[in-house]
Design a protein around this motif. Structure first.
Motif, PDB file in Angstrom:
ATOM      1  N   LEU A 291       0.670  -1.141   0.014  1.00  0.00           N
ATOM      2  CA  LEU A 291      -0.152   0.116  -0.234  1.00  0.00           C
ATOM      3  C   LEU A 291       0.874   1.192   0.117  1.00  0.00           C
ATOM      4  CD1 LEU A 291      -2.933   0.818  -0.108  1.00  0.00           C
ATOM      5  CD2 LEU A 291      -2.955   0.816   2.354  1.00  0.00           C
ATOM      6  N   PRO A 292       1.775   1.496   0.743  1.00  0.00           N
ATOM      7  CA  PRO A 292       2.600   2.644   0.814  1.00  0.00           C
ATOM      8  C   PRO A 292       3.177   2.969  -0.487  1.00  0.00           C
ATOM      9  CG  PRO A 292       3.079   1.263   3.031  1.00  0.00           C
ATOM     10  CD  PRO A 292       2.396   0.483   1.911  1.00  0.00           C
ATOM     11  N   ILE A 293       3.874   1.989  -1.267  1.00  0.00           N
ATOM     12  CA  ILE A 293       4.384   1.903  -2.536  1.00  0.00           C
ATOM     13  C   ILE A 293       3.379   2.474  -3.596  1.00  0.00           C
ATOM     14  CG2 ILE A 293       5.615   0.994  -4.510  1.00  0.00           C
ATOM     15  CD1 ILE A 293       7.469   1.529  -2.154  1.00  0.00           C
ATOM     16  N   LEU A 294       2.139   2.153  -3.557  1.00  0.00           N
ATOM     17  CA  LEU A 294       1.205   2.426  -4.497  1.00  0.00           C
ATOM     18  C   LEU A 294       0.584   3.604  -3.951  1.00  0.00           C
ATOM     19  CD1 LEU A 294      -1.214  -0.750  -4.364  1.00  0.00           C
ATOM     20  CD2 LEU A 294       0.335   0.144  -6.057  1.00  0.00           C
ATOM     21  N   ILE A 295       0.514   4.205  -2.810  1.00  0.00           N
ATOM     22  CA  ILE A 295       0.283   5.704  -2.658  1.00  0.00           C
ATOM     23  C   ILE A 295       1.258   6.710  -3.063  1.00  0.00           C
ATOM     24  CG2 ILE A 295      -0.333   7.329  -0.819  1.00  0.00           C
ATOM     25  CD1 ILE A 295      -1.664   4.741   0.721  1.00  0.00           C
ATOM     26  N   ALA A 296       2.431   6.189  -2.763  1.00  0.00           N
ATOM     27  CA  ALA A 296       3.608   7.104  -3.228  1.00  0.00           C
ATOM     28  C   ALA A 296       3.730   7.293  -4.639  1.00  0.00           C
ATOM     29  CB  ALA A 296       4.931   6.571  -2.746  1.00  0.00           C
ATOM     30  N   PHE A 297       3.463   6.179  -5.548  1.00  0.00           N
ATOM     31  CA  PHE A 297       3.374   6.316  -6.938  1.00  0.00           C
ATOM     32  C   PHE A 297       2.223   7.086  -7.397  1.00  0.00           C
ATOM     33  CE2 PHE A 297       2.876   4.540 -11.396  1.00  0.00           C
ATOM     34  CZ  PHE A 297       4.274   4.498 -12.004  1.00  0.00           C
ATOM     35  N   ILE A 298       1.388   6.783  -6.956  1.00  0.00           N
ATOM     36  CA  ILE A 298      -0.039   7.711  -7.456  1.00  0.00           C
ATOM     37  C   ILE A 298       0.061   8.881  -7.257  1.00  0.00           C
ATOM     38  CG2 ILE A 298      -2.553   7.933  -7.030  1.00  0.00           C
ATOM     39  CD1 ILE A 298      -2.735   5.067  -6.224  1.00  0.00           C
ATOM     40  N   PHE A 299       0.623   9.476  -6.368  1.00  0.00           N
ATOM     41  CA  PHE A 299       0.601  10.802  -5.872  1.00  0.00           C
ATOM     42  C   PHE A 299       1.863  11.569  -6.280  1.00  0.00           C
ATOM     43  CE2 PHE A 299      -2.664   9.694  -2.757  1.00  0.00           C
ATOM     44  CZ  PHE A 299      -3.379  10.671  -2.761  1.00  0.00           C
ATOM     45  N   PHE A 300       2.791  10.772  -6.547  1.00  0.00           N
ATOM     46  CA  PHE A 300       4.308  11.490  -6.997  1.00  0.00           C
ATOM     47  C   PHE A 300       4.743  11.164  -8.357  1.00  0.00           C
ATOM     48  CE2 PHE A 300       4.067  11.431  -2.232  1.00  0.00           C
ATOM     49  CZ  PHE A 300       4.067  12.811  -2.036  1.00  0.00           C
ATOM     50  N   SER A 301       3.981  10.203  -9.127  1.00  0.00           N
ATOM     51  CA  SER A 301       4.681   9.578 -10.164  1.00  0.00           C
ATOM     52  C   SER A 301       5.025  10.786 -11.552  1.00  0.00           C
ATOM     53  CB  SER A 301       3.622   8.771 -10.976  1.00  0.00           C
ATOM     54  OG  SER A 301       2.394   9.627 -11.104  1.00  0.00           O
ATOM     55  N   ASN A 302       3.894  11.831 -11.331  1.00  0.00           N
ATOM     56  CA  ASN A 302       4.183  12.997 -12.137  1.00  0.00           C
ATOM     57  C   ASN A 302       5.565  13.718 -11.831  1.00  0.00           C
ATOM     58  OD1 ASN A 302       3.066  13.701  -9.605  1.00  0.00           O
ATOM     59  ND2 ASN A 302       2.647  15.870 -10.647  1.00  0.00           N
ATOM     60  N   LYS A 303       5.858  13.681 -10.347  1.00  0.00           N
ATOM     61  CA  LYS A 303       7.046  14.165  -9.950  1.00  0.00           C
ATOM     62  C   LYS A 303       8.550  13.560 -10.662  1.00  0.00           C
ATOM     63  CE  LYS A 303       5.417  17.660  -7.533  1.00  0.00           C
ATOM     64  NZ  LYS A 303       5.890  19.085  -7.705  1.00  0.00           N
ATOM     65  N   VAL A 304       8.161  12.321 -10.702  1.00  0.00           N
ATOM     66  CA  VAL A 304       9.311  11.219 -11.105  1.00  0.00           C
ATOM     67  C   VAL A 304       9.611  11.831 -12.581  1.00  0.00           C
ATOM     68  CG1 VAL A 304      10.111   8.924 -11.812  1.00  0.00           C
ATOM     69  CG2 VAL A 304       8.919   9.693  -9.529  1.00  0.00           C
ATOM     70  N   VAL A 305       8.569  11.878 -13.413  1.00  0.00           N
ATOM     71  CA  VAL A 305       8.655  12.264 -14.858  1.00  0.00           C
ATOM     72  C   VAL A 305       9.206  13.709 -15.006  1.00  0.00           C
ATOM     73  CG1 VAL A 305       7.547  12.557 -16.751  1.00  0.00           C
ATOM     74  CG2 VAL A 305       6.675  10.748 -15.538  1.00  0.00           C
ATOM     75  N   GLU A 306       8.717  14.490 -14.173  1.00  0.00           N
ATOM     76  CA  GLU A 306       9.225  15.926 -14.238  1.00  0.00           C
ATOM     77  C   GLU A 306      10.911  16.034 -13.896  1.00  0.00           C
ATOM     78  OE1 GLU A 306       8.469  20.165 -11.945  1.00  0.00           O
ATOM     79  OE2 GLU A 306       7.198  18.623 -11.567  1.00  0.00           O
TER      80      GLU A 306
END
Length: 273
Positions: free
Chosen positions: A249-264
């Motif tokens: 669950l923590p990994i999923l939450i982090a990816f959902i909310f911050f995946s755009n930051k990774v790309v940016e």
């Protein structure tokens, strides 16, 4: 014609997204069933009764200790890794000294060192300094292993920072530590977000080092401690499913909310000059 192409593109992306999400949804529904429903009913059927007590059972059974160990060990290792990597990248890219390229090369060599080749030397080193069965051995190892990839991600972004801002700060009487912490570090927040997510995914899911260096249950993280629950609840498959959901669950939450930051962050650090 363009609209038809866009329609099929989005339809394909939706199908791919559904294909990726389905296993997680299936595991979530699995965690809310009892053994009777799991073995006698359809594997794709909804639970006749949502058994949230499966989550309470595993949490009260001790998984909370492993969860919080994962949280604080992961968080502390991320803090050290990002801070030290930012300092090293600042020194390599923004300061002039003869050995900067050699030091950068040494950090990049770290990317080529396999994890398994270092387990025995690390074990001997931690044994000599009494850090076996200590969470600090895990924090130190995570920090050291993640420094090369973190520095590599930060490099491109640091090269793009305008030197005029630093020169103006120095003229105003800013020292080197002040220049780093007050001027440069806040400017690198977008790419730092990328490094935080990448480090979090690695640290949270890491198994080998924790399994090798930690033997006490009170210091184990989720990836290792979850084995105890698989044995403890071998006949309660719903509880096992709840344990697995809590672990991802923590990994999923982090990816959902911050995946755009990774790309940016990755895109901003990929352009130099």
């Amino acid at each position: 014609m363009k609209r038809i192409g866009s329609f099929f593109l989005y339809l394909s992306l939706a199908l791919v997204a559904l294909f990726q999400i389905f296993p997680i949804m299936w595991l979530f529904l699995f965690s809310l069933k009892d053994n009777r429903e799991i073995f006698s009913g359809s594997p794709f059927a909804l639970p006749s009764e949502f058994r949230w007590e499966n989550y309470a059972k595993v949490w009260e059974g001790g998984i909370g200790i492993y969860f919080w160990n994962s949280v604080w060990i992961t968080g502390l290792a991320i803090l050290f890794t990002v801070l030290f990597a930012s300092m090293a990248t600042f020194a390599i890219t923004r300061m002039k000294w003869k050995l900067s390229n050699i030091v950068l090369g040494l950090f990049m060599v770290g990317l080529m060192i396999p994890i398994h080749s270092s387990i025995i030397p690390l074990f001997k080193m931690f044994l000599n300094i009494n850090l076996i069965d200590s969470p600090w051995s895990i924090v130190i190892t995570y920090t050291a292993y993640n420094l090369p990839i973190t520095i590599m991600i930060l490099l491109g972004f640091y090269y793009t920072l305008p030197r005029e801002i630093e020169e103006a700060a120095i003229i105003d009487g800013c020292s080197v530590p002040q220049l780093f912490f007050k001027i440069v570090l806040p400017m690198t927040i977008p790419v730092m977000s990328t490094t935080v997510i990448i480090n979090m995914i690695y640290n949270w899911n890491e198994f080998v080092f924790v399994n090798t260096f930690i033997s006490s249950d009170k210091f184990k993280t989720l990836t290792v401690g979850i084995q105890n629950f698989i044995g403890q609840y071998m006949t309660d498959w719903g509880a096992i499913g709840a344990t697995l959901i809590i672990s991802v669950l923590p990994i999923l939450i982090a990816f959902i909310f911050f995946s755009n930051k990774v790309v940016e962050g990755m895109s901003s650090s990929a352009v130099k000059g």
